[in-house]
Scaffold this active site. Structure first.
Site, PDB file in Angstrom:
ATOM      1  CD  GLU A  52      -6.583 -61.011  10.713  1.00  0.00           C
ATOM      2  OE1 GLU A  52      -5.877 -60.641  10.953  1.00  0.00           O
ATOM      3  OE2 GLU A  52      -7.655 -60.666  10.205  1.00  0.00           O
ATOM      4  CD  GLU A  95     -13.547 -61.638  10.666  1.00  0.00           C
ATOM      5  OE1 GLU A  95     -13.145 -60.203  10.430  1.00  0.00           O
ATOM      6  OE2 GLU A  95     -12.865 -62.959  10.274  1.00  0.00           O
ATOM      7  CG  ASN A 139     -12.228 -65.636   7.517  1.00  0.00           C
ATOM      8  OD1 ASN A 139     -13.217 -65.068   6.338  1.00  0.00           O
ATOM      9  ND2 ASN A 139     -11.345 -64.612   8.394  1.00  0.00           N
TER      10      ASN A 139
END
Ligand code: NAG
Ligand code: NAG
Length: 366
Positions: A148, A255, A189
């Site tokens: 992130e 996720e 990610n």
């Protein structure tokens, strides 16, 4: 509502079996996995599904490997909860996606409110990465090295790492990671890469910076926290995944959940959710370098959504009683229909990883 679930399952005979991972492997993916939490063992039906390798072939710890859990105070590392999850995965013969090293959130105060220079922050990052990856060396199929780092508009998120090091922290993190464990796949990610092309392009930029520095990066993880009614089409998701495979990278959904708002859900919102899960899984099947799919929990009572997004929920493949929902049926049926359509994923490499993890750190390859 329960009757509707049962009817949905019977309508599609292939899906009575809880075999997401077995079906995903037959369809050429490496795994179908789930996030896990130490508290899962308190829910017996859920825990049984979680430990069944036919259903899940890979774990990601939801919180146990975050910085605040592993190095709560400087130089003091705490591995108990994470070890329990990793050891359970390995004794179940499952893969681990390890998560995560450099992230702005769930950082202990000593990092987030410290005042850092280029040199001191470099040392802090190197110490954390080399300790943590050294501890789990050989046990992680993949590591989310950076998590992130982007805003939704594609700009770099202002965090302590960017503040101290500028955009050099991307390549530096991957460099330390590669030095700590050369046997694992190193990932960037992030979330909303599925929705916002400018953010997706930001992740392309980060991957290119790492590659230009001559440092290994192996994949991009798309978190896929989706919302019913907003999930892009299968074709559009495939288009996004291909931005990364064009750089020679693997991709994975890391996720996945698809939340429903408003609640309560009903048969039409549950059917829409089933279609959207199908689009996401389908896009992974459409991209040869899509490794696998990880759901962020699989039962509606084991979800982060209701507390983080008030009014939204019911985002998972199973309901609150660990009974399969329409989304479970649609995903299972789709995977079953894709059986044999692409070659098995990299079987030799993954087998090697699993067997070499048994005698811990026998042959250092770094
Ligand atoms: C995918 O969706 C985005 C955002 O709506 C759009 O800009 C892009 O052109 C779409 N691409 C394809 C191939 O459909
Ligand atoms: C089901 O829920 C949706 C909102 O998610 C709502 O728009 C719709 O009217 C509901 N349908 C029924 C039959 O209650």
């Amino acid at each position: 509502m329960k009757i509707a679930f049962v009817t949905g399952i019977l309508a599609s005979p292939l899906v009575v079996l809880a075999q997401l991972n077995a079906l995903a492997k037959d369809a050429g993916l490496l795994y179908f996995g789930t996030a896990v939490s130490p508290g899962d063992s308190n829910d017996a039906p859920y825990y049984r599904l979680e430990n069944d390798i036919k259903n899940f072939g890979q774990y990601t710890p939801d919180n146990a490997q975050k910085w605040d859990a592993l190095q709560p105070s400087r130089g003091s590392f705490s591995y108990g909860a994470a070890d329990a999850i990793v050891n359970r995965a390995l004794s179940n013969k499952m893969l681990m996606r390890c998560h995560t090293l450099v992230w702005y959130s769930q950082l202990p105060g000593w990092v987030s409110s410290g005042s850092w220079t280029k040199d001191t922050m470099t040392a802090v990052m190197q110490t954390h990465i080399s300790n943590v990856m050294g501890h789990f060396k050989g046990k992680c199929y993949a590591w989310d090295v950076i998590n992130e780092a982007l805003e939704d508009d594609g700009s770099y998120r202002n965090n302590p790492f960017l503040k101290a090091l500028g955009d050099s922290y991307f390549a530096l993190s991957f460099k330390f990671a590669a030095a700590a464990d050369a046997t694992t796949k190193l990932y960037y990610n992030d979330y909303n890469l599925e929705y916002f092309p400018v953010k997706a392009d930001g992740a392309v930029r980060i991957a290119k910076l790492v590659q230009a520095a001559g440092v290994p990066i192996h994949g991009v993880g798309l978190q896929a926290h989706m919302t019913v009614g907003r999930t892009p089409s299968r074709a559009n998701l495939t288009w996004t995944l291909n931005k990364y495979t064009a750089l020679g990278l693997d991709v994975a959904y890391t996720e996945l959940d698809v939340r429903i708002k408003p609640l309560p859900s009903n048969s039409s919102s549950l059917q829409a959710q089933a279609k959207e899960y199908e689009a996401i899984v389908g896009s992974c099947l459409d991209v040869p370098r899509c490794v696998g799919i990880t759901v962020w929990g699989f039962g509606d009572s084991h979800s982060w959504i209701p507390s983080t997004f008030p009014g939204a929920g019911d985002s998972n493949l199973y309901d609150k009683n660990s009974k399969p929902k329409p989304a479970f049926s649609s995903v299972s049926a789709l995977l079953a229909s894709a059986s044999g359509k692409r070659p098995p994923w990299n079987t030799a490499a993954s087998t090697t990883l699993l067997t070499t993890t048994k005698p811990a750190v026998a042959t250092p390859t770094a």
